[in-house]
Motif scaffolding. Structure first.
Motif, PDB file in Angstrom:
ATOM      1  N   ALA A  15      49.144  40.541  63.622  1.00 56.21           N
ATOM      2  CA  ALA A  15      50.196  40.373  62.618  1.00 56.21           C
ATOM      3  C   ALA A  15      49.628  39.815  61.316  1.00 56.21           C
ATOM      4  O   ALA A  15      50.045  40.214  60.223  1.00 56.21           O
ATOM      5  N   GLN A  16      48.667  38.900  61.427  1.00 53.79           N
ATOM      6  CA  GLN A  16      48.067  38.313  60.238  1.00 53.79           C
ATOM      7  C   GLN A  16      47.264  39.342  59.434  1.00 53.79           C
ATOM      8  O   GLN A  16      47.073  39.181  58.232  1.00 53.79           O
ATOM      9  N   ALA A  17      46.807  40.391  60.115  1.00 57.03           N
ATOM     10  CA  ALA A  17      45.936  41.372  59.460  1.00 57.03           C
ATOM     11  C   ALA A  17      46.715  42.532  58.838  1.00 57.03           C
ATOM     12  O   ALA A  17      46.121  43.546  58.479  1.00 57.03           O
ATOM     13  N   TRP A  18      48.054  42.385  58.667  1.00 54.96           N
ATOM     14  CA  TRP A  18      48.855  43.497  58.163  1.00 54.96           C
ATOM     15  C   TRP A  18      48.381  44.044  56.816  1.00 54.96           C
ATOM     16  O   TRP A  18      48.478  45.275  56.592  1.00 54.96           O
ATOM     17  N   PRO A  19      47.841  43.227  55.883  1.00 53.83           N
ATOM     18  CA  PRO A  19      47.368  43.835  54.631  1.00 53.83           C
ATOM     19  C   PRO A  19      46.250  44.853  54.838  1.00 53.83           C
ATOM     20  O   PRO A  19      46.190  45.875  54.150  1.00 53.83           O
ATOM     21  N   SER A  20      45.374  44.583  55.818  1.00 54.07           N
ATOM     22  CA  SER A  20      44.288  45.528  56.098  1.00 54.07           C
ATOM     23  C   SER A  20      44.832  46.843  56.616  1.00 54.07           C
ATOM     24  O   SER A  20      44.377  47.922  56.231  1.00 54.07           O
ATOM     25  N   TYR A  21      45.833  46.767  57.510  1.00 51.24           N
ATOM     26  CA  TYR A  21      46.391  47.990  58.074  1.00 51.24           C
ATOM     27  C   TYR A  21      47.167  48.777  57.028  1.00 51.24           C
ATOM     28  O   TYR A  21      47.105  50.013  56.991  1.00 51.24           O
ATOM     29  N   LEU A  22      47.887  48.064  56.157  1.00 53.92           N
ATOM     30  CA  LEU A  22      48.621  48.739  55.091  1.00 53.92           C
ATOM     31  C   LEU A  22      47.649  49.423  54.135  1.00 53.92           C
ATOM     32  O   LEU A  22      47.854  50.586  53.753  1.00 53.92           O
ATOM     33  N   PRO A  56      36.312  52.869  49.454  1.00 54.99           N
ATOM     34  CA  PRO A  56      36.289  51.777  50.441  1.00 54.99           C
ATOM     35  C   PRO A  56      36.190  50.394  49.801  1.00 54.99           C
ATOM     36  O   PRO A  56      36.806  49.438  50.281  1.00 54.99           O
ATOM     37  N   PHE A  57      35.415  50.270  48.714  1.00 53.97           N
ATOM     38  CA  PHE A  57      35.299  48.983  48.019  1.00 53.97           C
ATOM     39  C   PHE A  57      36.645  48.537  47.457  1.00 53.97           C
ATOM     40  O   PHE A  57      37.066  47.391  47.648  1.00 53.97           O
ATOM     41  N   THR A  58      37.342  49.444  46.764  1.00 53.18           N
ATOM     42  CA  THR A  58      38.632  49.076  46.176  1.00 53.18           C
ATOM     43  C   THR A  58      39.687  48.851  47.255  1.00 53.18           C
ATOM     44  O   THR A  58      40.560  47.990  47.101  1.00 53.18           O
ATOM     45  N   ALA A  59      39.599  49.591  48.359  1.00 51.82           N
ATOM     46  CA  ALA A  59      40.556  49.389  49.455  1.00 51.82           C
ATOM     47  C   ALA A  59      40.345  48.033  50.120  1.00 51.82           C
ATOM     48  O   ALA A  59      41.309  47.357  50.505  1.00 51.82           O
ATOM     49  N   ASP A  60      39.085  47.620  50.249  1.00 48.21           N
ATOM     50  CA  ASP A  60      38.783  46.307  50.817  1.00 48.21           C
ATOM     51  C   ASP A  60      39.310  45.196  49.909  1.00 48.21           C
ATOM     52  O   ASP A  60      39.882  44.199  50.372  1.00 48.21           O
ATOM     53  N   LEU A  61      39.135  45.355  48.600  1.00 38.67           N
ATOM     54  CA  LEU A  61      39.699  44.397  47.645  1.00 38.67           C
ATOM     55  C   LEU A  61      41.218  44.341  47.775  1.00 38.67           C
ATOM     56  O   LEU A  61      41.825  43.264  47.723  1.00 38.67           O
ATOM     57  N   LEU A  62      41.815  45.510  47.949  1.00 37.41           N
ATOM     58  CA  LEU A  62      43.270  45.577  48.070  1.00 37.41           C
ATOM     59  C   LEU A  62      43.753  44.788  49.277  1.00 37.41           C
ATOM     60  O   LEU A  62      44.698  43.997  49.183  1.00 37.41           O
ATOM     61  N   SER A  63      43.113  44.979  50.422  1.00 31.87           N
ATOM     62  CA  SER A  63      43.549  44.285  51.638  1.00 31.87           C
ATOM     63  C   SER A  63      43.355  42.776  51.521  1.00 31.87           C
ATOM     64  O   SER A  63      44.141  42.000  52.072  1.00 31.87           O
ATOM     65  N   ASP A  64      42.336  42.348  50.781  1.00 34.78           N
ATOM     66  CA  ASP A  64      42.065  40.913  50.636  1.00 34.78           C
ATOM     67  C   ASP A  64      43.015  40.217  49.673  1.00 34.78           C
ATOM     68  O   ASP A  64      43.159  38.989  49.726  1.00 34.78           O
ATOM     69  N   ASN A  65      43.656  40.996  48.776  1.00 34.44           N
ATOM     70  CA  ASN A  65      44.429  40.368  47.704  1.00 34.44           C
ATOM     71  C   ASN A  65      45.913  40.725  47.711  1.00 34.44           C
ATOM     72  O   ASN A  65      46.627  40.358  46.764  1.00 34.44           O
ATOM     73  N   LEU A  66      46.377  41.434  48.745  1.00 33.57           N
ATOM     74  CA  LEU A  66      47.796  41.776  48.793  1.00 33.57           C
ATOM     75  C   LEU A  66      48.687  40.541  48.867  1.00 33.57           C
ATOM     76  O   LEU A  66      49.833  40.566  48.433  1.00 33.57           O
ATOM     77  N   ARG A  67      48.162  39.452  49.438  1.00 31.87           N
ATOM     78  CA  ARG A  67      48.958  38.227  49.556  1.00 31.87           C
ATOM     79  C   ARG A  67      48.546  37.171  48.532  1.00 31.87           C
ATOM     80  O   ARG A  67      48.954  36.019  48.627  1.00 31.87           O
ATOM     81  N   SER A  68      47.752  37.577  47.551  1.00 36.07           N
ATOM     82  CA  SER A  68      47.303  36.641  46.515  1.00 36.07           C
ATOM     83  C   SER A  68      48.343  36.547  45.400  1.00 36.07           C
ATOM     84  O   SER A  68      49.428  37.121  45.484  1.00 36.07           O
ATOM     85  N   GLY A  69      47.989  35.849  44.332  1.00 37.11           N
ATOM     86  CA  GLY A  69      48.880  35.730  43.195  1.00 37.11           C
ATOM     87  C   GLY A  69      49.008  37.033  42.435  1.00 37.11           C
ATOM     88  O   GLY A  69      48.272  37.996  42.676  1.00 37.11           O
ATOM     89  N   VAL A  70      49.947  37.047  41.486  1.00 34.35           N
ATOM     90  CA  VAL A  70      50.228  38.270  40.737  1.00 34.35           C
ATOM     91  C   VAL A  70      49.001  38.743  39.958  1.00 34.35           C
ATOM     92  O   VAL A  70      48.729  39.940  39.874  1.00 34.35           O
ATOM     93  N   THR A  71      48.244  37.821  39.399  1.00 32.92           N
ATOM     94  CA  THR A  71      47.063  38.205  38.614  1.00 32.92           C
ATOM     95  C   THR A  71      46.043  38.937  39.476  1.00 32.92           C
ATOM     96  O   THR A  71      45.508  39.983  39.080  1.00 32.92           O
ATOM     97  N   ARG A 101      47.407  42.332  40.493  1.00 39.33           N
ATOM     98  CA  ARG A 101      47.385  43.279  39.368  1.00 39.33           C
ATOM     99  C   ARG A 101      45.981  43.810  39.126  1.00 39.33           C
ATOM    100  O   ARG A 101      45.781  45.018  38.939  1.00 39.33           O
ATOM    101  N   LEU A 102      44.984  42.924  39.117  1.00 44.56           N
ATOM    102  CA  LEU A 102      43.607  43.354  38.897  1.00 44.56           C
ATOM    103  C   LEU A 102      43.148  44.291  40.009  1.00 44.56           C
ATOM    104  O   LEU A 102      42.508  45.322  39.754  1.00 44.56           O
ATOM    105  N   THR A 103      43.496  43.954  41.247  1.00 46.66           N
ATOM    106  CA  THR A 103      43.121  44.798  42.379  1.00 46.66           C
ATOM    107  C   THR A 103      43.771  46.173  42.275  1.00 46.66           C
ATOM    108  O   THR A 103      43.117  47.202  42.499  1.00 46.66           O
ATOM    109  N   ALA A 104      45.062  46.196  41.923  1.00 45.37           N
ATOM    110  CA  ALA A 104      45.762  47.474  41.802  1.00 45.37           C
ATOM    111  C   ALA A 104      45.195  48.311  40.656  1.00 45.37           C
ATOM    112  O   ALA A 104      45.108  49.540  40.762  1.00 45.37           O
ATOM    113  N   VAL A 105      44.806  47.654  39.557  1.00 43.27           N
ATOM    114  CA  VAL A 105      44.194  48.375  38.440  1.00 43.27           C
ATOM    115  C   VAL A 105      42.909  49.058  38.896  1.00 43.27           C
ATOM    116  O   VAL A 105      42.671  50.240  38.607  1.00 43.27           O
ATOM    117  N   LEU A 106      42.054  48.334  39.620  1.00 41.59           N
ATOM    118  CA  LEU A 106      40.804  48.922  40.115  1.00 41.59           C
ATOM    119  C   LEU A 106      41.073  50.042  41.103  1.00 41.59           C
ATOM    120  O   LEU A 106      40.425  51.094  41.069  1.00 41.59           O
TER     121      LEU A 106
END
Length: 208
Positions: free
Chosen positions: A45-52, A97-112, A115-120
């Motif tokens: 359950a904790q790993a849901w950002p990675s699966y998404l 894969p690099f940008t997807a890994d960033l995405l999974s690590d930052n889905l629960r982070s702050g808006v900034t 946003r940076l992750t989504a831009v990349l």
């Protein structure tokens, strides 16, 4: 002198396969989550950002591969410029894969960070789409396509391909409104392209 396109397809398919494999290895690991003593259900359950991130990215990479496969059914010869455009397309694909890994690590982070992750992330997909269109445009311009390809079908395929970066620009713009919404909007656009259109299998041209 233009050459046969089979080697280009082979190396492209190999890179797509490596990208999907690396992405699965990077995003579908939950061993560190269990190191803290959590039960397996809690760790999953904790790993849901990675699966998404995995589901979204697999759908996107799968769509890119389908479009690439369908386009190269019509390409019978390549020249140096076509090779360069395809390599630049693959440069962006290999970065997924690099940008997807960033995405999974930052889905629960702050808006900034989101946003940076989504831009990349979306920017990488947009770069791929632009070089995809350049490859098709160059193949048409230099007559590298099958000589029996119906010009009306070629124009219809061009319009379909050009629509992709335009829609991705809309998804990119939404990064600055809501980064998560931008990602789901991007995924929705990918779903639209899974609907059969010009250039998809089964083809209506003799070149298919």
């Amino acid at each position: 002198m233009a050459r046969d396109a089979s080697r280009v397809e082979a190396i492209s398919d190999g890179i797509f396969a490596v990208v999907l494999t690396v992405m699965a290895v990077e995003l579908l690991q939950y061993g560190p989550a269990r190191a803290s003593g959590k039960a397996l259900p809690d760790a999953l359950a904790q790993a849901w950002p990675s699966y998404l991130a995995y589901v979204i990215t697999f759908a996107i990479v799968g769509h890119i591969w389908l479009a690439h496969h369908n386009m190269w059914r019509y390409v019978v010869r390549v020249d140096q410029t076509m090779l360069v455009f395809n390599l630049l397309l693959l440069l962006f694909v290999a970065a997924i894969p690099f940008t997807a890994d960033l995405l999974s690590d930052n889905l629960r982070s702050g808006v900034t960070e989101q946003r940076l992750t989504a831009v990349l992330y979306v920017g990488t997909m947009l770069g791929e789409a632009l070089f995809f269109n350049l490859s098709w445009w160059w193949a048409r311009r230099r007559r590298l396509l099958h000589p029996d390809l119906d010009p009306r079908l070629a124009r219809a395929v061009s319009r379909r391909f050009m629509l992709r970066p335009l829609l991705y620009l809309i998804a990119f713009a939404f990064v600055f409104v809501d980064p998560i919404l931008s990602l789901f909007l991007y995924l929705a656009f990918v779903g639209l392209f899974l609907i059969r259109g010009p250039g998809n299998l089964p083809g209506s041209s003799r070149a298919a």
